[in-house]
Design a protein around this motif. Structure first.
Motif: not given
Length: 255
Positions: A22-43
């Motif tokens: 059902t969820f094959h091929g799903m991705t986060a929204h292209p403009d999704e973002h989060n804090c590199e300091c608190h969540w993780g890297s751009a990679q």
């Protein structure tokens, strides 16, 4: 994912396979973002925008626990097949309790997704709940699965109704284990887990759970030979204030 050949194991395995389809091929929204300091890297963020790439465990954990995604539903759909498989194997490792995973489902508002998406999630939750009650090789304790499902759905009713239908020695033992886990908080008039989604009615869930324990569960605990001490602690849920605290079987809890 391979599970036991128990009927509930086969159902759960099929539900996990269905999530993957059902969820094959799903991705986060292209403009999704989060804090590199608190969540993780751009990679790492780029991996959420790449379909069907397995995330390493720590990244998966940080992703489902994060509360500040712009489009949490898209993020949840992206990770859901892997996330569900990790939940079933007991590898989610929440900081406090499995209700945290339920909060992630609730934030995604999965019940408002397209019918086939919502049905796939619903079947997974019900299959996992049945598995926890009826398969002796289930990894995650039933009371934890219950809490996860209650928080994911915002209701205890469907899961209690299913418990009533699942009779037998193992399901009875799971009931005694759950009652043992929950009686302390319930006797203090609190729900025995944290309600983390603002739309969920904590008092309503607590009242429904207590009513069920005093009715169906109390009779079942008696019939299955649960300890007299546990039966008394459940009985005390039907008393209030001084009547409860002065009962000769009050366990001496301090709050």
């Amino acid at each position: 994912m391979h599970l036991t050949n128990h009927p509930a194991g086969r159902r759960l395995s099929a539900a996990l396979d269905n999530l993957a389809v059902t969820f094959h091929g799903m991705t986060a929204h292209p403009d999704e973002h989060n804090c590199e300091c608190h969540w993780g890297s751009a990679q790492e963020l780029s991996l959420l925008k790449t379909p069907d790439v397995e995330l390493e465990p720590d990244l998966l954990r940080r992703t489902w626990k994060a509360i500040d995604w712009t489009d949490h539903a898209s993020v949840l759909r992206r990770i859901l097949p892997q996330f569900a498989a990790v939940l079933v194997t007991g590898g989610a490792e929440p900081l406090f309790g499995l209700e945290e995973a339920g909060h992630s489902f609730a934030r995604g508002r999965w019940q408002q997704w397209p019918d086939d998406h919502a049905a796939s999630v619903r079947e997974f939750l019900h299959a996992w709940w049945e598995h926890s009650l009826t398969d002796p090789d289930a990894v995650v304790p039933a009371h934890q699965v219950f809490v996860m499902c209650a928080e994911a759905s915002g209701s205890v009713g469907p899961w209690l109704a299913e418990w009533e239908k699942r009779t037998g020695e193992l399901s009875d033992r799971r009931l005694a284990e759950a009652a043992t886990e929950w009686e302390y908080e319930l006797l203090g008039d609190s729900l025995p887990w944290h309600v983390g989604w603002y739309e969920h009615d904590e008092e309503e869930m607590r009242a429904e759970l207590v009513a069920w324990l005093l009715g169906h569960a109390a009779a079942r605990l008696h019939e299955s030979g649960a300890s007299a001490d546990l039966q008394h602690r459940i009985r005390l849920l039907g008393l209030t204030d001084e009547d409860r605290w002065t009962d000769p079987h009050w366990p001496g809890h301090r709050y």
